[in-house]
Scaffold this active site. Sequence first.
Site, PDB file in Angstrom:
ATOM      1  N   THR A   1      -3.879  -2.271   3.603  1.00 48.54           N
ATOM      2  CA  THR A   1      -3.981  -1.926   2.179  1.00 48.54           C
ATOM      3  C   THR A   1      -3.604  -3.087   1.259  1.00 48.54           C
ATOM      4  O   THR A   1      -3.982  -3.093   0.091  1.00 48.54           O
ATOM      5  CB  THR A   1      -3.056  -0.733   1.830  1.00 48.54           C
ATOM      6  OG1 THR A   1      -1.702  -1.077   2.145  1.00 48.54           O
ATOM      7  CG2 THR A   1      -3.448   0.517   2.610  1.00 48.54           C
TER       8      THR A   1
ATOM      9  N   GLY B   1       1.213   1.194   8.078  1.00 49.77           N
ATOM     10  CA  GLY B   1       1.153   2.334   8.995  1.00 49.77           C
ATOM     11  C   GLY B   1       2.418   2.682   9.737  1.00 49.77           C
ATOM     12  O   GLY B   1       2.361   3.352  10.769  1.00 49.77           O
TER      13      GLY B   1
ATOM     14  N   THR C   1       6.095  -2.497   9.191  1.00 49.70           N
ATOM     15  CA  THR C   1       4.781  -2.984   8.752  1.00 49.70           C
ATOM     16  C   THR C   1       4.895  -3.782   7.460  1.00 49.70           C
ATOM     17  O   THR C   1       5.890  -3.700   6.734  1.00 49.70           O
ATOM     18  CB  THR C   1       3.797  -1.810   8.574  1.00 49.70           C
ATOM     19  OG1 THR C   1       4.423  -0.791   7.806  1.00 49.70           O
ATOM     20  CG2 THR C   1       3.387  -1.245   9.928  1.00 49.70           C
TER      21      THR C   1
ATOM     22  N   ASP D   1      13.426   5.070   4.743  1.00 51.52           N
ATOM     23  CA  ASP D   1      12.111   4.581   4.330  1.00 51.52           C
ATOM     24  C   ASP D   1      12.214   3.650   3.120  1.00 51.52           C
ATOM     25  O   ASP D   1      11.355   3.647   2.252  1.00 51.52           O
ATOM     26  CB  ASP D   1      11.153   5.756   4.030  1.00 51.52           C
ATOM     27  CG  ASP D   1       9.723   5.285   3.754  1.00 51.52           C
ATOM     28  OD1 ASP D   1       9.334   4.245   4.324  1.00 51.52           O
ATOM     29  OD2 ASP D   1       9.025   5.939   2.975  1.00 51.52           O
TER      30      ASP D   1
ATOM     31  N   ASN E   1       8.137   0.763  -6.367  1.00 54.65           N
ATOM     32  CA  ASN E   1       7.262   0.743  -5.206  1.00 54.65           C
ATOM     33  C   ASN E   1       6.268  -0.416  -5.357  1.00 54.65           C
ATOM     34  O   ASN E   1       6.692  -1.555  -5.534  1.00 54.65           O
ATOM     35  CB  ASN E   1       6.612   2.132  -5.095  1.00 54.65           C
ATOM     36  CG  ASN E   1       6.036   2.423  -3.744  1.00 54.65           C
ATOM     37  OD1 ASN E   1       5.088   1.768  -3.316  1.00 54.65           O
ATOM     38  ND2 ASN E   1       6.581   3.414  -3.062  1.00 54.65           N
ATOM     39  N   TRP E   2       4.963  -0.177  -5.320  1.00 57.04           N
ATOM     40  CA  TRP E   2       3.999  -1.298  -5.358  1.00 57.04           C
ATOM     41  C   TRP E   2       3.604  -1.696  -6.774  1.00 57.04           C
ATOM     42  O   TRP E   2       2.989  -2.737  -6.967  1.00 57.04           O
ATOM     43  CB  TRP E   2       2.756  -0.969  -4.540  1.00 57.04           C
ATOM     44  CG  TRP E   2       1.959   0.187  -5.078  1.00 57.04           C
ATOM     45  CD1 TRP E   2       2.045   1.481  -4.660  1.00 57.04           C
ATOM     46  CD2 TRP E   2       0.991   0.165  -6.137  1.00 57.04           C
ATOM     47  NE1 TRP E   2       1.190   2.266  -5.404  1.00 57.04           N
ATOM     48  CE2 TRP E   2       0.523   1.490  -6.313  1.00 57.04           C
ATOM     49  CE3 TRP E   2       0.471  -0.840  -6.969  1.00 57.04           C
ATOM     50  CZ2 TRP E   2      -0.431   1.842  -7.271  1.00 57.04           C
ATOM     51  CZ3 TRP E   2      -0.477  -0.487  -7.934  1.00 57.04           C
ATOM     52  CH2 TRP E   2      -0.919   0.839  -8.063  1.00 57.04           C
TER      53      TRP E   2
HETATM   54 CA    CA Z   1       7.348   3.350   4.573  1.00 59.51          CA
END
Ligand code: CA
Length: 617
Positions: free
Chosen positions: A185, A201, A259, A324, A413-414
């Site tokens: 991504t 992933g 990842t 996470d 986040n992104w």
């Molecule tokens: Ca994650």
Amino acid sequence: MHIRKVMVLLLAVLGLIFATWIAAGQQARRVDDLALRNAGRTGEEWLTYGLTPGETRYSPLKQIDTTNVTRLGLAWSYDVGTGGGNQEATPLFWNGTLYGITNWSIVFAVDARTGKERWRWDPEVNQVTVRPKICCGIVNRGLAIYQGKIIAPVIDGRLEALDAETGKPIWEARVAYPQDNYTITMAPRMAKGKVIIGVSGAEFPVRGFFAAYDAHTGQLAWRFYTIPGDPSKPFENPALKKAAETWSGEWWKLGGGGTVWDGMAYDPEADLIYLGTGNGGPWPEQLRQSKGKDNLFVCSILAVKPDNGELKWYYQPVPGDSWDYDSVQGFILADLTINGRQRKVLMQANKDGFYYVLDRLTGAFISAQPFALVTWAKGIDPETGRPIINPEAHYDQNKESIILAPGPGGAHNWSPMSFNPATGLVYIPTSTNSTSTFALDTNFTYKPGERNLGIIRGNRGTGLGVEPPPQPAPTHPSPPAVGPVPPEGQRGMLVAWDPVTQKERWRTPGGGGIGGGTVTSAGNLVFQVIPDGRFVAYNANKGEKLLEIQSGLRGGMGPPITYMLDGQQYVSFLGGLGTLPPPLPNAPPPPGTVPNGPTVPPKLLTFVLDGKAPLPH
Ligand code: CA
């Protein structure tokens, strides 16, 4: 020799020189290593994901400034496809053309003067087979451009070089297979003629890695695994041998995670590539049989040499991560004066709620402070750079259910942040009250080829048809918070952060860690795209709102870019969800997807002063 003959010859030669000079002027400058090193210096073009090698998203353009920004209007729009998820890509602008990537990795080139399509390329992803392997939306975040090629990630694990003029494939490389639970991504970046790309992933059983490919041929140059493999086999490099000491049990059988799905930067001066790695797999350390161990290189920032992928240094914001807290968020490289010392820093607004400043040459920890509500840790030890984790946060060891901040969506986040050297501020799209209930799935059994989170997690639900699993009631009170406590009901803010003092300068409502993003400019502006479809502008020093336009796209928004064409400054961005596919059974809806109601087909929008085109609705 006759004078006349000499004159004729001289004129002919001069004419030839002049014609060549004209032709060279008209021909676009090739995007080579030098062009990328200077990327963003004039602001004319947008050649790489983060605009500059430091990924600052700072444009020196100032035609649009605080006095005239209210005159911005739509110049044109282009329909990018039928959609199917967020538009997360940062477009590129080169040679009068805008390049973008949309859902299912469809790549397009658009004439920036008219909004007319130049070409379009569809990698024809096997959607039925690939979709169950996609953790978090059918998305891509961007492209690279190099030596006449557009380099595109394909969500099914391919890397594709397309002719920038025609869109025809030049080479294709297989980075990873979705059958092995990998997807791609992130936007590729260039370093010394190599394309660097990582895989997504880690909610699935995978061993994270990133790899380098020769930009001319697509040949694999090297691969760096972020997790040590089976120790009965030789380790790929000394760094992984060392990393294996931070694991126990039979971690490699579950993949390990780590990842590399977003943040990356290449500093040509230091000759180092910086990458962030994601969560361990499964999420709770307990299930990775590694209680109290660091589990390198999960949730880490790595610096490697572009020539051979050799690890130069690492810093792990979240040792043994169980929450996470992917440390993959975008980096900003800058030169700052901290405590009277000139420092070359790398900065990250981590999902874990802390703003990190590191020495990018050595990896030495400089400082970290919370920019959002944090309850998993008390702070970061200034000597060691290690988090002081609240013992209650170890829900897996304690067999407790507990609400912690931030949750897996993260404080940031992104959604791209930006850094303005004139104000000295970083503009962070922040989820101010991200929280989640964490509880170990005590009935966890490993499922090959599927999600293996290992936790029973509460989910607020996004109204997309999937009922979230019931949220377990907390069995333990939340630890005390550090960081700014948001007012009741406040969710997303744009936070202007001073990285030298590690203090907030201003904040303004709107946005969040997922969706949209920012660019800042010498016009003393911050442009922000907000996930609900709004396009806003603030003055960069004070945070006063100067412009607000509802783009009409109302969801699935990407970050803005700015550039010059024919003497005019433009702002462009992608947005719109389009037609969403029905939710998959047993899979949560992708984070950041805007819920409910009809959605607008995704578009590329371009704004200019006094633009008069009607907005979509
Ligand atoms: Ca994650």
